[in-house]
Design a protein around this motif. Sequence first.
Motif, PDB file in Angstrom:
ATOM      1  N   UNK A   6       0.875  -1.168   0.000  1.00  0.00           N
ATOM      2  CA  UNK A   6       0.000   0.000   0.000  1.00  0.00           C
ATOM      3  C   UNK A   6       0.915   1.220   0.000  1.00  0.00           C
ATOM      4  N   UNK A   7       0.779   2.058  -1.031  1.00  0.00           N
ATOM      5  CA  UNK A   7       1.636   3.244  -1.157  1.00  0.00           C
ATOM      6  C   UNK A   7       0.764   4.457  -1.441  1.00  0.00           C
ATOM      7  N   UNK A   8       1.256   5.612  -1.052  1.00  0.00           N
ATOM      8  CA  UNK A   8       0.475   6.830  -1.265  1.00  0.00           C
ATOM      9  C   UNK A   8       0.762   7.437  -2.630  1.00  0.00           C
ATOM     10  N   UNK A  40       8.308 -10.343  -8.634  1.00  0.00           N
ATOM     11  CA  UNK A  40       7.512 -10.926  -7.560  1.00  0.00           C
ATOM     12  C   UNK A  40       6.032 -10.669  -7.809  1.00  0.00           C
ATOM     13  N   UNK A  41       5.220 -11.512  -7.228  1.00  0.00           N
ATOM     14  CA  UNK A  41       3.780 -11.347  -7.382  1.00  0.00           C
ATOM     15  C   UNK A  41       3.193 -10.803  -6.082  1.00  0.00           C
ATOM     16  N   UNK A  42       2.551  -9.666  -6.174  1.00  0.00           N
ATOM     17  CA  UNK A  42       1.863  -9.093  -5.022  1.00  0.00           C
ATOM     18  C   UNK A  42       0.814  -8.106  -5.514  1.00  0.00           C
ATOM     19  N   UNK A  43      -0.135  -7.812  -4.655  1.00  0.00           N
ATOM     20  CA  UNK A  43      -1.175  -6.832  -4.970  1.00  0.00           C
ATOM     21  C   UNK A  43      -0.683  -5.445  -4.582  1.00  0.00           C
ATOM     22  N   UNK A  44      -1.086  -4.447  -5.360  1.00  0.00           N
ATOM     23  CA  UNK A  44      -0.700  -3.058  -5.091  1.00  0.00           C
ATOM     24  C   UNK A  44      -1.970  -2.246  -4.871  1.00  0.00           C
ATOM     25  N   UNK A  45      -1.951  -1.434  -3.812  1.00  0.00           N
ATOM     26  CA  UNK A  45      -3.049  -0.521  -3.514  1.00  0.00           C
ATOM     27  C   UNK A  45      -2.479   0.880  -3.382  1.00  0.00           C
ATOM     28  N   UNK A  46      -3.291   1.865  -3.754  1.00  0.00           N
ATOM     29  CA  UNK A  46      -2.871   3.266  -3.724  1.00  0.00           C
ATOM     30  C   UNK A  46      -3.789   4.033  -2.774  1.00  0.00           C
ATOM     31  N   UNK A  47      -3.190   4.850  -1.927  1.00  0.00           N
ATOM     32  CA  UNK A  47      -3.967   5.814  -1.152  1.00  0.00           C
ATOM     33  C   UNK A  47      -3.932   7.104  -1.963  1.00  0.00           C
ATOM     34  N   UNK A  48      -5.012   7.367  -2.675  1.00  0.00           N
ATOM     35  CA  UNK A  48      -5.093   8.495  -3.595  1.00  0.00           C
ATOM     36  C   UNK A  48      -5.799   9.675  -2.933  1.00  0.00           C
ATOM     37  N   UNK A  49      -5.260  10.866  -3.134  1.00  0.00           N
ATOM     38  CA  UNK A  49      -5.890  12.073  -2.587  1.00  0.00           C
ATOM     39  C   UNK A  49      -7.270  12.308  -3.195  1.00  0.00           C
ATOM     40  N   UNK A  50      -7.472  11.882  -4.431  1.00  0.00           N
ATOM     41  CA  UNK A  50      -8.752  12.101  -5.096  1.00  0.00           C
ATOM     42  C   UNK A  50      -9.696  10.914  -4.960  1.00  0.00           C
ATOM     43  N   UNK A  51      -9.177   9.695  -5.074  1.00  0.00           N
ATOM     44  CA  UNK A  51     -10.029   8.506  -5.155  1.00  0.00           C
ATOM     45  C   UNK A  51     -10.097   7.671  -3.875  1.00  0.00           C
ATOM     46  N   UNK A  52      -9.268   7.985  -2.885  1.00  0.00           N
ATOM     47  CA  UNK A  52      -9.231   7.172  -1.664  1.00  0.00           C
ATOM     48  C   UNK A  52      -8.368   5.935  -1.879  1.00  0.00           C
ATOM     49  N   UNK A  53      -8.677   4.851  -1.169  1.00  0.00           N
ATOM     50  CA  UNK A  53      -7.915   3.610  -1.302  1.00  0.00           C
ATOM     51  C   UNK A  53      -8.425   2.854  -2.524  1.00  0.00           C
TER      52      UNK A  53
END
Length: 64
Positions: A6-8, A40-53
């Motif tokens: 999870x990255x911003x 490597x295999x992993x899921x990526x999530x974004x903490x977006x200022x406009x869209x949220x998680x």
Amino acid sequence: MKKCIIAMCTNRKLNIDNIPALYLYQAQPWGSIRRYLTKYEFDVYVISAKYGLIEGNRVIGTYD
């Protein structure tokens, strides 16, 4: 169990609409995350200022 990152969001973005969030952001740590995805295999999530998680593969547009 699958790992995830999870990255911003960052100020540096491509000026392109309809692109996966994973490729929109251009500042670190996004270059490193994209490189690790090739090894490597992993899921990526974004903490977006406009869209949220959101999932990294969600197609979004640029914003300020």
